[in-house]
Design a protein around this motif. Structure first.
Motif, mmCIF file in Angstrom:
data_model
loop_
_atom_site.group_PDB
_atom_site.id
_atom_site.type_symbol
_atom_site.label_atom_id
_atom_site.label_comp_id
_atom_site.label_asym_id
_atom_site.label_seq_id
_atom_site.Cartn_x
_atom_site.Cartn_y
_atom_site.Cartn_z
ATOM 1 N N LYS A 42 63.383 83.468 -16.693
ATOM 2 C CA LYS A 42 62.566 82.518 -17.439
ATOM 3 C C LYS A 42 63.354 81.943 -18.607
ATOM 4 O O LYS A 42 64.356 82.514 -19.040
ATOM 5 C CB LYS A 42 61.286 83.191 -17.947
ATOM 6 N N ALA A 43 62.881 80.813 -19.116
ATOM 7 C CA ALA A 43 63.548 80.174 -20.252
ATOM 8 C C ALA A 43 63.307 80.976 -21.530
ATOM 9 O O ALA A 43 62.280 81.652 -21.683
ATOM 10 C CB ALA A 43 63.022 78.750 -20.418
ATOM 11 N N ARG A 44 64.280 80.893 -22.420
ATOM 12 C CA ARG A 44 64.118 81.524 -23.722
ATOM 13 C C ARG A 44 63.032 80.779 -24.490
ATOM 14 O O ARG A 44 63.000 79.545 -24.498
ATOM 15 C CB ARG A 44 65.455 81.469 -24.476
ATOM 16 N N GLU A 45 62.140 81.523 -25.156
ATOM 17 C CA GLU A 45 61.051 80.874 -25.884
ATOM 18 C C GLU A 45 61.037 81.316 -27.340
ATOM 19 O O GLU A 45 61.373 82.456 -27.669
ATOM 20 C CB GLU A 45 59.692 81.190 -25.235
ATOM 21 N N ALA A 46 60.646 80.389 -28.189
ATOM 22 C CA ALA A 46 60.550 80.674 -29.615
ATOM 23 C C ALA A 46 59.314 81.527 -29.874
ATOM 24 O O ALA A 46 58.218 81.202 -29.399
ATOM 25 C CB ALA A 46 60.476 79.381 -30.402
ATOM 26 N N TYR A 59 54.339 80.538 -35.288
ATOM 27 C CA TYR A 59 54.291 81.573 -34.264
ATOM 28 C C TYR A 59 53.912 80.985 -32.917
ATOM 29 O O TYR A 59 53.129 80.025 -32.819
ATOM 30 C CB TYR A 59 53.253 82.638 -34.642
ATOM 31 N N LEU A 60 54.448 81.614 -31.889
ATOM 32 C CA LEU A 60 53.999 81.347 -30.531
ATOM 33 C C LEU A 60 52.525 81.728 -30.453
ATOM 34 O O LEU A 60 52.109 82.749 -31.022
ATOM 35 C CB LEU A 60 54.832 82.202 -29.567
ATOM 36 N N ALA A 61 51.753 80.935 -29.776
ATOM 37 C CA ALA A 61 50.304 81.147 -29.752
ATOM 38 C C ALA A 61 49.928 82.554 -29.282
ATOM 39 O O ALA A 61 49.021 83.188 -29.817
ATOM 40 C CB ALA A 61 49.636 80.102 -28.860
ATOM 41 N N SER A 62 50.656 83.071 -28.301
ATOM 42 C CA SER A 62 50.293 84.358 -27.717
ATOM 43 C C SER A 62 50.615 85.550 -28.631
ATOM 44 O O SER A 62 50.154 86.662 -28.357
ATOM 45 C CB SER A 62 50.995 84.546 -26.376
ATOM 46 N N VAL A 63 51.383 85.328 -29.697
ATOM 47 C CA VAL A 63 51.706 86.431 -30.596
ATOM 48 C C VAL A 63 51.055 86.263 -31.972
ATOM 49 O O VAL A 63 51.121 87.170 -32.806
ATOM 50 C CB VAL A 63 53.234 86.597 -30.789
ATOM 51 N N LYS A 64 50.423 85.127 -32.196
ATOM 52 C CA LYS A 64 49.798 84.859 -33.499
ATOM 53 C C LYS A 64 48.744 85.924 -33.788
ATOM 54 O O LYS A 64 47.904 86.244 -32.936
ATOM 55 C CB LYS A 64 49.186 83.464 -33.496
ATOM 56 N N GLY A 65 48.815 86.476 -34.994
ATOM 57 C CA GLY A 65 47.871 87.527 -35.359
ATOM 58 C C GLY A 65 48.377 88.920 -35.043
ATOM 59 O O GLY A 65 47.831 89.912 -35.520
ATOM 60 N N LEU A 80 60.994 91.059 -37.661
ATOM 61 C CA LEU A 80 59.863 90.669 -36.834
ATOM 62 C C LEU A 80 59.012 91.915 -36.624
ATOM 63 O O LEU A 80 59.411 92.823 -35.886
ATOM 64 C CB LEU A 80 60.311 90.095 -35.491
ATOM 65 N N GLY A 81 57.892 91.951 -37.311
ATOM 66 C CA GLY A 81 56.946 93.035 -37.119
ATOM 67 C C GLY A 81 56.047 92.713 -35.942
ATOM 68 O O GLY A 81 55.480 91.623 -35.874
ATOM 69 N N MET A 82 55.963 93.659 -35.016
ATOM 70 C CA MET A 82 55.191 93.425 -33.799
ATOM 71 C C MET A 82 54.134 94.515 -33.671
ATOM 72 O O MET A 82 54.479 95.704 -33.602
ATOM 73 C CB MET A 82 56.118 93.424 -32.573
ATOM 74 N N ASN A 83 52.891 94.122 -33.656
ATOM 75 C CA ASN A 83 51.776 95.052 -33.555
ATOM 76 C C ASN A 83 51.003 94.809 -32.271
ATOM 77 O O ASN A 83 51.057 93.718 -31.694
ATOM 78 C CB ASN A 83 50.849 94.886 -34.760
ATOM 79 N N ASN A 84 50.264 95.826 -31.868
ATOM 80 C CA ASN A 84 49.429 95.724 -30.662
ATOM 81 C C ASN A 84 50.222 95.117 -29.503
ATOM 82 O O ASN A 84 49.799 94.140 -28.866
ATOM 83 C CB ASN A 84 48.185 94.879 -30.952
ATOM 84 N N GLU A 88 53.247 92.049 -21.551
ATOM 85 C CA GLU A 88 53.866 90.719 -21.447
ATOM 86 C C GLU A 88 54.798 90.397 -22.614
ATOM 87 O O GLU A 88 55.446 89.347 -22.621
ATOM 88 C CB GLU A 88 52.800 89.633 -21.314
ATOM 89 N N ASP A 89 54.869 91.276 -23.607
ATOM 90 C CA ASP A 89 55.834 91.099 -24.693
ATOM 91 C C ASP A 89 57.213 91.650 -24.320
ATOM 92 O O ASP A 89 58.168 91.488 -25.087
ATOM 93 C CB ASP A 89 55.348 91.799 -25.964
ATOM 94 N N THR A 90 57.301 92.303 -23.176
ATOM 95 C CA THR A 90 58.583 92.833 -22.730
ATOM 96 C C THR A 90 59.597 91.708 -22.565
ATOM 97 O O THR A 90 59.336 90.722 -21.871
ATOM 98 C CB THR A 90 58.411 93.582 -21.391
ATOM 99 N N ALA A 91 60.729 91.836 -23.233
ATOM 100 C CA ALA A 91 61.754 90.790 -23.206
ATOM 101 C C ALA A 91 62.951 91.236 -24.041
ATOM 102 O O ALA A 91 62.883 92.241 -24.754
ATOM 103 C CB ALA A 91 61.198 89.482 -23.779
#
Length: 113
Positions: A42-46, A59-65, A80-84, A88-91
């Protein structure tokens, strides 16, 4: 002049991780900085970006919040703090300095039960 990511790993869904990006040879605090991610095939996404002033973040819509981008200019670090986290966040996550055209080597995040 480079950026180096760290902090990836294998976590279960719902867990949290904090990725770090260490900048060297330039001031990350004076530049717009961003995190991208890429899944094989897949393409690299911001994912997130922070303005040079630190006032504006995007933020990318799927990670907002769930994800938060932040910087520590004194340490020349961007985080980059990543919660919950979700499967699909695997990358592979990359730190990027757009104004300088800099990319790191990436750090792998795997979210799996």
């Amino acid at each position: 002049v480079q950026v180096v990511e760290s902090g990836g790993g294998l976590v279960q869904p719902g867990a949290s991780l904090r990725l770090s990006c260490l900048a060297s040879g330039f001031s990350s605090g004076s530049n717009r900085m961003a995190w991208y991610r890429q899944v094989p095939g897949k393409a690299r996404e911001a994912v997130a970006a922070i303005s040079s002033s630190g006032v504006t973040t995007n933020y990318l819509a799927s990670v907002k919040g769930r994800f938060i981008i932040a910087r520590d200019s004194a340490k020349n670090m961007v985080y980059l703090g990543m919660n919950n986290l979700k499967t699909e966040d695997t990358a592979v996550y990359y730190c990027h300095a757009p104004g300088l055209g800099l990319w790191g080597e990436g750090t792998l995040v795997i979210v799996s039960s």
